[in-house]
Scaffold this motif. Structure first.
Motif, PDB file in Angstrom:
ATOM      1  N   LYS A 295      81.697  52.496  27.248  1.00 32.67           N
ATOM      2  CA  LYS A 295      80.299  51.747  27.477  1.00 32.67           C
ATOM      3  C   LYS A 295      80.264  50.893  26.475  1.00 32.67           C
ATOM      4  CE  LYS A 295      75.515  53.009  27.506  1.00 32.67           C
ATOM      5  NZ  LYS A 295      74.809  54.202  26.989  1.00 32.67           N
ATOM      6  N   ILE A 296      79.973  49.545  26.791  1.00 32.23           N
ATOM      7  CA  ILE A 296      79.562  48.646  26.043  1.00 32.23           C
ATOM      8  C   ILE A 296      78.138  48.273  25.668  1.00 32.23           C
ATOM      9  CG2 ILE A 296      79.875  46.033  25.504  1.00 32.23           C
ATOM     10  CD1 ILE A 296      82.609  45.948  26.950  1.00 32.23           C
ATOM     11  N   ILE A 297      77.789  49.093  24.496  1.00 33.93           N
ATOM     12  CA  ILE A 297      76.310  49.188  24.246  1.00 33.93           C
ATOM     13  C   ILE A 297      75.775  47.790  23.743  1.00 33.93           C
ATOM     14  CG2 ILE A 297      76.123  51.642  24.049  1.00 33.93           C
ATOM     15  CD1 ILE A 297      76.134  51.094  21.027  1.00 33.93           C
ATOM     16  N   HIS A 298      76.459  46.898  23.251  1.00 29.94           N
ATOM     17  CA  HIS A 298      75.910  45.560  22.909  1.00 29.94           C
ATOM     18  C   HIS A 298      77.193  44.659  22.662  1.00 29.94           C
ATOM     19  CE1 HIS A 298      73.035  42.679  21.614  1.00 29.94           C
ATOM     20  NE2 HIS A 298      73.725  42.501  20.550  1.00 29.94           N
ATOM     21  N   SER A 299      76.891  43.418  22.860  1.00 24.26           N
ATOM     22  CA  SER A 299      77.904  42.369  22.646  1.00 24.26           C
ATOM     23  C   SER A 299      76.857  41.112  21.785  1.00 24.26           C
ATOM     24  CB  SER A 299      78.151  41.804  23.916  1.00 24.26           C
ATOM     25  OG  SER A 299      79.274  40.765  23.568  1.00 24.26           O
ATOM     26  N   GLU A 300      77.626  40.987  20.450  1.00 25.37           N
ATOM     27  CA  GLU A 300      77.019  39.837  19.664  1.00 25.37           C
ATOM     28  C   GLU A 300      77.835  38.855  19.265  1.00 25.37           C
ATOM     29  OE1 GLU A 300      73.813  40.581  18.470  1.00 25.37           O
ATOM     30  OE2 GLU A 300      73.629  38.815  17.329  1.00 25.37           O
ATOM     31  N   ASP A 301      77.206  37.723  19.279  1.00 21.28           N
ATOM     32  CA  ASP A 301      78.086  36.431  19.004  1.00 21.28           C
ATOM     33  C   ASP A 301      78.110  36.479  17.530  1.00 21.28           C
ATOM     34  OD1 ASP A 301      79.130  33.935  18.848  1.00 21.28           O
ATOM     35  OD2 ASP A 301      77.442  32.760  19.744  1.00 21.28           O
ATOM     36  N   GLY A 302      79.212  36.341  17.250  1.00 18.50           N
ATOM     37  CA  GLY A 302      79.491  36.215  15.432  1.00 18.50           C
ATOM     38  C   GLY A 302      80.297  34.802  15.325  1.00 18.50           C
ATOM     39  N   ASP A 303      80.578  33.887  16.399  1.00 17.69           N
ATOM     40  CA  ASP A 303      80.862  32.668  16.113  1.00 17.69           C
ATOM     41  C   ASP A 303      82.529  32.669  15.486  1.00 17.69           C
ATOM     42  OD1 ASP A 303      80.900  30.019  16.683  1.00 17.69           O
ATOM     43  OD2 ASP A 303      79.498  29.664  15.130  1.00 17.69           O
ATOM     44  N   PHE A 304      82.936  33.693  15.303  1.00 20.01           N
ATOM     45  CA  PHE A 304      84.428  33.869  14.636  1.00 20.01           C
ATOM     46  C   PHE A 304      84.381  33.584  12.925  1.00 20.01           C
ATOM     47  CE2 PHE A 304      86.717  32.236  18.772  1.00 20.01           C
ATOM     48  CZ  PHE A 304      86.933  33.427  18.725  1.00 20.01           C
ATOM     49  N   LEU A 305      82.924  33.810  12.629  1.00 24.11           N
ATOM     50  CA  LEU A 305      82.780  33.526  11.190  1.00 24.11           C
ATOM     51  C   LEU A 305      82.826  34.858  10.364  1.00 24.11           C
ATOM     52  CD1 LEU A 305      80.267  30.599  11.328  1.00 24.11           C
ATOM     53  CD2 LEU A 305      82.761  30.381  10.574  1.00 24.11           C
ATOM     54  N   ARG A 306      83.259  34.969   9.048  1.00 22.86           N
ATOM     55  CA  ARG A 306      83.200  35.973   8.097  1.00 22.86           C
ATOM     56  C   ARG A 306      81.837  36.214   7.922  1.00 22.86           C
ATOM     57  NH1 ARG A 306      87.687  37.924   3.956  1.00 22.86           N
ATOM     58  NH2 ARG A 306      86.286  39.579   2.852  1.00 22.86           N
ATOM     59  N   SER A 307      80.977  35.306   7.496  1.00 24.84           N
ATOM     60  CA  SER A 307      79.637  35.311   7.204  1.00 24.84           C
ATOM     61  C   SER A 307      78.887  36.070   8.372  1.00 24.84           C
ATOM     62  CB  SER A 307      78.991  34.032   6.937  1.00 24.84           C
ATOM     63  OG  SER A 307      79.277  33.067   8.113  1.00 24.84           O
ATOM     64  N   ARG A 308      79.051  35.655   9.528  1.00 27.40           N
ATOM     65  CA  ARG A 308      78.427  36.273  10.586  1.00 27.40           C
ATOM     66  C   ARG A 308      78.629  37.876  10.820  1.00 27.40           C
ATOM     67  NH1 ARG A 308      74.407  36.496  12.958  1.00 27.40           N
ATOM     68  NH2 ARG A 308      75.122  36.787  15.126  1.00 27.40           N
ATOM     69  N   GLY A 309      80.076  38.060  10.436  1.00 30.17           N
ATOM     70  CA  GLY A 309      80.385  39.466  10.735  1.00 30.17           C
ATOM     71  C   GLY A 309      79.512  40.312   9.764  1.00 30.17           C
ATOM     72  N   LYS A 310      79.464  39.709   8.476  1.00 32.65           N
ATOM     73  CA  LYS A 310      78.944  40.399   7.420  1.00 32.65           C
ATOM     74  C   LYS A 310      77.215  40.710   7.662  1.00 32.65           C
ATOM     75  CE  LYS A 310      78.560  40.192   2.445  1.00 32.65           C
ATOM     76  NZ  LYS A 310      77.966  39.233   1.296  1.00 32.65           N
ATOM     77  N   GLU A 311      76.783  39.574   8.176  1.00 29.56           N
ATOM     78  CA  GLU A 311      75.378  39.417   8.582  1.00 29.56           C
ATOM     79  C   GLU A 311      75.164  40.452   9.651  1.00 29.56           C
ATOM     80  OE1 GLU A 311      72.353  35.770   9.347  1.00 29.56           O
ATOM     81  OE2 GLU A 311      74.073  35.945  10.694  1.00 29.56           O
ATOM     82  N   ILE A 312      75.920  40.475  10.679  1.00 29.62           N
ATOM     83  CA  ILE A 312      75.622  41.383  11.805  1.00 29.62           C
ATOM     84  C   ILE A 312      75.590  43.000  11.226  1.00 29.62           C
ATOM     85  CG2 ILE A 312      76.890  42.280  13.853  1.00 29.62           C
ATOM     86  CD1 ILE A 312      77.669  39.456  14.495  1.00 29.62           C
ATOM     87  N   ALA A 313      76.667  43.170  10.371  1.00 28.14           N
ATOM     88  CA  ALA A 313      76.779  44.737  10.126  1.00 28.14           C
ATOM     89  C   ALA A 313      75.832  45.054   9.088  1.00 28.14           C
ATOM     90  CB  ALA A 313      78.132  44.666   9.261  1.00 28.14           C
ATOM     91  N   GLU A 314      75.487  44.115   8.259  1.00 28.31           N
ATOM     92  CA  GLU A 314      74.034  44.197   7.346  1.00 28.31           C
ATOM     93  C   GLU A 314      72.956  44.522   8.224  1.00 28.31           C
ATOM     94  OE1 GLU A 314      73.474  40.909   4.587  1.00 28.31           O
ATOM     95  OE2 GLU A 314      72.414  42.243   3.294  1.00 28.31           O
ATOM     96  N   ASN A 315      72.564  43.600   9.248  1.00 24.05           N
ATOM     97  CA  ASN A 315      71.451  43.959  10.108  1.00 24.05           C
ATOM     98  C   ASN A 315      71.564  45.459  10.702  1.00 24.05           C
ATOM     99  OD1 ASN A 315      70.350  41.578   9.734  1.00 24.05           O
ATOM    100  ND2 ASN A 315      71.406  40.611  11.268  1.00 24.05           N
ATOM    101  N   LEU A 316      72.598  45.777  11.285  1.00 25.05           N
ATOM    102  CA  LEU A 316      72.801  47.217  11.934  1.00 25.05           C
ATOM    103  C   LEU A 316      72.496  48.278  10.902  1.00 25.05           C
ATOM    104  CD1 LEU A 316      76.314  46.650  13.808  1.00 25.05           C
ATOM    105  CD2 LEU A 316      74.033  46.765  14.956  1.00 25.05           C
ATOM    106  N   ILE A 317      73.133  48.048   9.528  1.00 21.41           N
ATOM    107  CA  ILE A 317      72.899  48.886   8.556  1.00 21.41           C
ATOM    108  C   ILE A 317      71.332  49.259   8.023  1.00 21.41           C
ATOM    109  CG2 ILE A 317      73.395  49.566   6.193  1.00 21.41           C
ATOM    110  CD1 ILE A 317      76.195  48.000   6.848  1.00 21.41           C
ATOM    111  N   THR A 318      70.818  47.968   7.704  1.00 22.27           N
ATOM    112  CA  THR A 318      69.387  47.997   7.508  1.00 22.27           C
ATOM    113  C   THR A 318      68.605  48.210   8.329  1.00 22.27           C
ATOM    114  OG1 THR A 318      69.132  45.532   7.802  1.00 22.27           O
ATOM    115  CG2 THR A 318      69.661  46.235   5.355  1.00 22.27           C
TER     116      THR A 318
END
Ligand code: AHR
Length: 346
Positions: A208-231
């Motif tokens: 089941k794909i629970i969510h799809s997030e646009d990270g624009d192929f960028l390291r900064s976005r991957g970092k931010e996405i994970a940070e949001n999930l964690i916090t």
């Protein structure tokens, strides 16, 4: 009287500076035109082919290697490149392609950042008799507007990622929650990687794909996405999305994956039982795989230069090129014998 003299002096000065400015501008434009002309003549005299190449930018190590590969192969084949870096903007690519047409290059190659919006400029290239090769990404347009496509098979990359997952979870019966980090919106590669992945996982309803997030192929976005999930979850025993445990992260490129790993490490989150799958196979992500931080890395091969130059030469001889040319690619997994890995070079 005094006032009148001052006014005349002021107007004369203003006229003088305006004339000076105009002269400088004139000299600058003529110099620039001449240097273009000289370049053109030099290349022509040397009988060199001229390739106009529009790259989308340098958003990842993959992209940097892709550009290097094209420059290296051009030098080896004695082809002159007129290069433009579009800084992630389609409007810049349109301008660059139009300037290649004015310049009358022999062949145009470009990496289309998104799929739509190319019909007009490609019609202009066709009318000017300049063949166009799509590199790395595909477009939605009349196929007669370009000679062919050279790049990865994004559908197959998505399928490879999913096949690994199916095998990894073969003994599991409970639902497998997948969190997807995708790259640049409206790009063909994102569409294909998403489609190929879904095609395979849809064969088993537990995925089941629970969510799809646009990270624009960028390291900064991957970092931010994970940070949001964690916090937002306030938990360190795994990654969670809106209260649901994330069993799998499917990331469309290594830059975003490495960014996500940065946040996981910064916050000390336990992800040993989170399956992480990435695409590209940069050295850093292969290192993360061998360190047990990733489970699977699907290769996307950036070394397109030699094949591109072969196609450019073929076109210049007046021959047709294949509609589609794929670069060979493989998959790296946690089950491999890591000692057989060669350095990636990007
Ligand atoms: O189009 C290819 C993708 O673009 C690569 O996977 C990614 O790293 C790059 O930015």
């Amino acid at each position: 009287m005094q006032g009148k003299i001052k006014k005349i002096q002021f107007i004369s000065l203003a006229i003088f500076f305006a004339a000076l400015l105009f002269l400088l501008l004139f000299l600058f434009i003529t110099r620039r035109n001449n240097s273009y002309k000289n370049k053109d003549e030099t290349a022509e005299k040397a009988g060199k082919l001229i390739l106009g190449f529009s790259q989308i930018g340098s958003e990842s190590a993959w992209r940097t290697r892709n550009t290097e590969s094209i420059f290296e192969a051009a030098a080896e084949n004695d082809i002159q490149i007129i290069f433009d870096d579009a800084q992630q903007k389609q409007e810049n690519q349109l301008k660059a392609i139009r300037s290649f047409i004015v310049y009358q290059v022999d062949v145009i190659a470009f990496v289309p950042i998104v799929e739509d919006g190319w019909e007009n400029v490609l019609t202009e290239a066709k009318e000017a008799g300049i063949p166009v090769i799509l590199v790395d990404r595909q477009i939605n347009a009349d196929p007669s507007l370009y000679a062919g496509f050279l790049g990865e098979n994004g559908l197959e990359e998505g399928r490879r990622a999913a096949r690994f997952l199916l095998n990894k979870c073969r003994n599991r019966t409970s639902t497998v929650n997948i969190y997807e980090m995708s790259g640049t919106e409206n790009s063909s590669v994102v569409r294909d990687r998403a489609k190929g992945f879904r095609e395979i996982i849809s064969t088993d309803p537990k995925f089941k794909i629970i969510h799809s997030e646009d990270g624009d192929f960028l390291r900064s976005r991957g970092k931010e996405i994970a940070e949001n999930l964690i916090t937002s979850s306030h938990r360190k025993d795994g990654l969670f999305f809106e209260g649901e445990k994330i069993d799998v992260v499917y990331s469309h490129n290594d830059s975003m994956t490495l960014g996500m790993l940065d946040s996981i490490e910064n916050y000390g989150v336990y992800t040993k039982n989170t399956i992480i799958i990435s695409v590209d196979a940069e050295q850093k992500s292969i290192d993360a795989l061998t360190a047990g931080k990733l489970n699977c890395v699907v290769e996307c091969n950036p070394n397109l230069g030699p094949m591109l130059m072969a196609l450019v030469k073929q076109i210049a001889l007046g021959d047709d090129i294949p509609r589609v040319t794929y670069n060979p690619e493989t998959v790296f997994t946690e089950n491999d014998d890591f000692s057989t890995y060669e350095p990636r070079g990007y």
